[in-house]
Write an enzyme that holds these catalytic residues in place. Structure first.
Site, PDB file in Angstrom:
ATOM      1  N   TYR A 256     -34.601  -6.894 -21.307  1.00  0.00           N
ATOM      2  CA  TYR A 256     -34.570  -5.436 -21.383  1.00  0.00           C
ATOM      3  C   TYR A 256     -33.145  -4.872 -21.317  1.00  0.00           C
ATOM      4  CZ  TYR A 256     -34.321  -0.725 -19.925  1.00  0.00           C
ATOM      5  OH  TYR A 256     -33.932   0.555 -19.838  1.00  0.00           O
TER       6      TYR A 256
ATOM      7  N   HIS B 219     -25.583   3.354 -17.083  1.00  0.00           N
ATOM      8  CA  HIS B 219     -26.189   2.066 -17.431  1.00  0.00           C
ATOM      9  C   HIS B 219     -25.103   1.092 -17.857  1.00  0.00           C
ATOM     10  CE1 HIS B 219     -30.600   3.284 -18.545  1.00  0.00           C
ATOM     11  NE2 HIS B 219     -30.259   3.732 -17.356  1.00  0.00           N
TER      12      HIS B 219
ATOM     13  N   HIS C 214     -38.172  -3.571 -15.010  1.00  0.00           N
ATOM     14  CA  HIS C 214     -38.904  -3.089 -16.200  1.00  0.00           C
ATOM     15  C   HIS C 214     -40.292  -3.685 -16.304  1.00  0.00           C
ATOM     16  CE1 HIS C 214     -38.772  -1.155 -20.248  1.00  0.00           C
ATOM     17  NE2 HIS C 214     -37.915  -0.387 -19.595  1.00  0.00           N
TER      18      HIS C 214
ATOM     19  N   HIS D  97     -36.117  10.110 -14.166  1.00  0.00           N
ATOM     20  CA  HIS D  97     -35.834   9.346 -15.378  1.00  0.00           C
ATOM     21  C   HIS D  97     -34.857  10.136 -16.248  1.00  0.00           C
ATOM     22  CE1 HIS D  97     -37.416   7.362 -19.250  1.00  0.00           C
ATOM     23  NE2 HIS D  97     -36.775   6.456 -18.556  1.00  0.00           N
TER      24      HIS D  97
ATOM     25  N   ASN E 281     -40.845   9.144 -26.037  1.00  0.00           N
ATOM     26  CA  ASN E 281     -40.139   8.062 -26.710  1.00  0.00           C
ATOM     27  C   ASN E 281     -41.088   7.184 -27.530  1.00  0.00           C
ATOM     28  OD1 ASN E 281     -37.751   6.863 -27.267  1.00  0.00           O
ATOM     29  ND2 ASN E 281     -37.764   5.511 -25.490  1.00  0.00           N
TER      30      ASN E 281
HETATM   31  C1  CS2 Z   1     -35.776   2.622 -18.777  1.00  0.00           C
HETATM   32  C2  CS2 Z   1     -36.208   3.490 -19.928  1.00  0.00           C
HETATM   33  O1  CS2 Z   1     -34.098   4.220 -18.315  1.00  0.00           O
HETATM   34  C3  CS2 Z   1     -34.913   3.414 -17.812  1.00  0.00           C
HETATM   35  O2  CS2 Z   1     -35.052   3.225 -16.594  1.00  0.00           O
HETATM   36  O3  CS2 Z   1     -36.859   2.039 -18.101  1.00  0.00           O
HETATM   37  O4  CS2 Z   1     -35.091   3.758 -20.699  1.00  0.00           O
HETATM   38  C4  CS2 Z   1     -37.286   2.836 -20.807  1.00  0.00           C
HETATM   39  O5  CS2 Z   1     -36.843   1.565 -21.218  1.00  0.00           O
HETATM   40  C5  CS2 Z   1     -37.552   3.686 -22.049  1.00  0.00           C
HETATM   41  O6  CS2 Z   1     -37.802   5.000 -21.661  1.00  0.00           O
HETATM   42  C6  CS2 Z   1     -38.732   3.100 -22.818  1.00  0.00           C
HETATM   43  O7  CS2 Z   1     -39.051   3.874 -23.929  1.00  0.00           O
HETATM   44 MG    MG Z   2     -36.702   2.114 -16.007  1.00  0.00          MG
END
Ligand code: CS2
Ligand code: MG
Length: 408
Positions: A160, A122, A217, A317, A37
């Site tokens: 965030y 999310h 975050h 992730h 990313n």
């Molecule tokens: C975030 C990520 O999904 C998550 O848990 O921490 O989306 C993160 O913000 C991004 O990968 C940053 O580039």
């Molecule tokens: Mg994260």
């Protein structure tokens, strides 16, 4: 059987996916995801300039030896750019292996430990009411787990993954107006004073069954994180993610000492060595590595096995930056892993994404069901790929109100 070369594609619908197509002399090919990313062109270049020429002539069935060749042969070890490039190659080799065996990759790992893998969506909101509306929407879709991020009253700018204003869905990290990042302003005090009550309110509104997750975050110091993890215990979170930057693995001892809130860390890690102490000393409850950034299925399987020895479950992730290829690789790991926890899932299934990466992996009632097709079970439409190119973008950087650089 020999590797004859590979092609690297950068681009996709709303994302700079980095897709590797690894070819062999028997016509079987494998797909891999090297999407790092905000730095997408770098693993792409690493693959094209160095790794693909070096792999020509190697037997693609020797995935372990090839991974060791990549890792030990680099001399300068680890790092997200190299490991994303290695990860794409490793995913492609497992894809080829599955196609040769005529089996889905999870069968090669050890078969099924479950039917579906629980996913989390999310939910976000400029304020608590908007967040609650989104949570209710995901519950209505059948999700059993939802990540909750909320606007903080008085915060100088959106924090965030939170929209600037109600109804604005442009909260997702990357702004494709160029590589010069926007600046967010953060104040931990406002966050620490507001978020525990907000999480308690969410628990009160949605009852005890719904799994609530929250991503800090990396924004807190270890001491702040310890106090926050204690303060949110009544909300009974499924996990509190990245409470403090974890290069200092020892810092997590303070949190463990003061709170029972489950801790999830690992999305920024690219090696077992980034998290071995967190796992061995049982300082975390979920390991969040991504199969792309951590170098592929081969090393991630080792991390899963070490985690399983220490009561640590997986929580791979799955941000929007991951293409359906790495999400498929993780789907195979999820259905195999005896210590599976949960899978982050951002709706990849837009028609444009499905057209670029056709597959029959499916999401149903908050559960991901892995494809039974041989290999990773994802295709890549090269004609469709011609519609896309790299678009410069970046996620924000974060400063404190006095201008001090802070953690995004
Ligand atoms: C975030 C990520 O999904 C998550 O848990 O921490 O989306 C993160 O913000 C991004 O990968 C940053 O580039
Ligand atoms: Mg994260």
């Amino acid at each position: 059987m020999k590797i004859t070369g590979g092609k690297v594609f950068v681009g996709g619908p709303g994302r700079n996916y980095v897709t590797l197509k690894l070819m062999t002399d028997e016509g079987v090919y494998g797909l891999g995801d090297a999407t790092l990313n905000n730095r997408e062109t770098l693993p792409a270049q690493y693959l094209s300039d160095y790794l693909l020429p070096a792999l020509e002539g190697m037997d693609p069935r020797n995935s372990e030896d090839i991974w060791q060749f990549l890792y030990r042969g680099a001399y300068f070890r680890r790092g997200p750019i190299a490991m994303a490039a290695f990860g794409a190659i490793d995913m492609a080799l497992w894809d080829i292996k599955g196609k040769l065996a005529n089996m889905p990759v999870y069968q090669l790992l050890g078969g099924r430990s479950r039917q579906g893998a629980m996913a989390y969506a999310h939910a976000t909101g400029a304020d608590l009411e908007e967040l609650c509306d989104q949570v209710a929407g995901y519950v209505a879709q059948g999700y059993k787990a939802v990540r909750v991020q909320c606007g903080i009253p008085g915060m100088p700018s959106a924090s965030y993954a939170v929209p600037e204003t109600k109804g604005d869905n442009r909260h997702y990290m990357t702004d494709f107006s160029g590589v010069r990042p926007k600046v967010e302003t953060w104040d931990s005090g406002r966050y620490l004073r507001y978020m525990p009550d907000a999480l308690a309110e969410l628990r009160a509104r949605f009852g005890p069954e719904l799994h609530l997750l929250h991503d800090v975050h990396h924004r807190l110091t270890p001491r702040e994180a310890a106090g926050f993890a204690k303060a949110v215990e009544p909300a009974d979170l499924f996990w509190l993610e990245d409470p403090t930057p974890a290069e200092d693995q020892d810092a997590l001892r303070l949190i463990r000492h003061h709170a029972t809130t489950p801790i999830a860390i690992g999305e920024v890690f690219n090696s077992l060595w980034d998290c071995n102490r967190l796992i061995e000393d049982e300082l975390i409850d979920f390991i969040r590595v991504a199969v792309t950034y951590a170098g592929g299925i081969t090393p991630v399987r080792r991390i899963v096995d070490l985690a399983g020895m220490h009561h640590v479950r997986t929580g791979f992730h799955g941000a929007p930056s991951h293409s359906p290829i790495s999400m498929a690789a993780q789907a195979h790991l999820n259905v195999w892993a005896p210590n599976f926890g949960i899978q982050e899932y951002l709706v990849l299934g837009t028609p444009a994404c499905d057209a670029l990466f056709p597959s029959d992996h499916r999401m149903e009632d908050g559960m991901i069901h892995v494809s039974e097709a041989p290999g990773l079970g994802v295709h890549f439409d090269e004609r469709e790929a011609e519609r896309y190119d790299w678009v410069p973008g970046s996620h924000p950087v974060v400063r404190l109100e006095d201008g001090t650089m802070w953690n995004y």
